[in-house]
Design a protein around this motif. Structure first.
Motif: not given
Length: 140
Positions: A79-108
């Motif tokens: 009840x003390x957690x401002x849920x918008x912060x962890x939810x936004x961080x989770x969504x951001x992490x999933x988006x960045x992880x997906x982008x990074x996994x796609x681009x990692x194959x193109x990198x050395x």
């Protein structure tokens, strides 16, 4: 990360060593506050010849179990957690992880491995220095 993974057949991990390694990694995680994945993946890859992808997946499964356990273990504080912060961080992490996994194959891959190792060493050095400064401030 700087040592090339040992090629060869994956070793079956005897239960005794699995328990010993798990206890050591769990103890170091609890004592030093470091992530178990930073220890589990190299141990699995270097000593038990587990492929890196499988070792990383095993580490992520362990992290997920720990996170779910902690999440439900602290339900009184929800009840003390401002849920918008962890939810936004989770969504951001999933988006960045997906982008990074796609681009990692193109990198050395060697450059990625060395850069990640540098990051880990930098974090370790920072943690050691921070601990030393705190210890000096607490000394009589």
């Amino acid at each position: 990360m700087l040592i090339k993974p040992v090629a060869g057949t994956e070793k079956k991990i005897p239960i005794f060593w699995l328990v010993v390694v798990s206890l050591v990694i769990g103890s170091m995680t609890g004592l030093f506050g470091i992530g178990g994945g930073f220890l589990a993946v190299p141990v699995l890859v270097l000593f038990f010849k587990v492929p890196q992808g499988k070792a990383a997946g095993t580490s992520l499964a362990i992290i997920a179990i720990n996170s779910i356990t902690a999440f439900f273990g602290h339900f009184q504080g929800w009840s003390e957690v401002t849920w918008t912060v962890p939810i936004a961080m989770s969504i951001g992490a999933v988006i960045v992880a997906r982008f990074a996994s796609i681009k990692s194959g193109e990198m050395n891959q060697a450059l990625l491995r060395k850069t990640f190792a540098f990051l880990l060493y930098s974090i370790a050095l920072f943690t050691l220095l921070e601990t030393w400064v705190i210890a000096q401030s607490l000394a009589p």
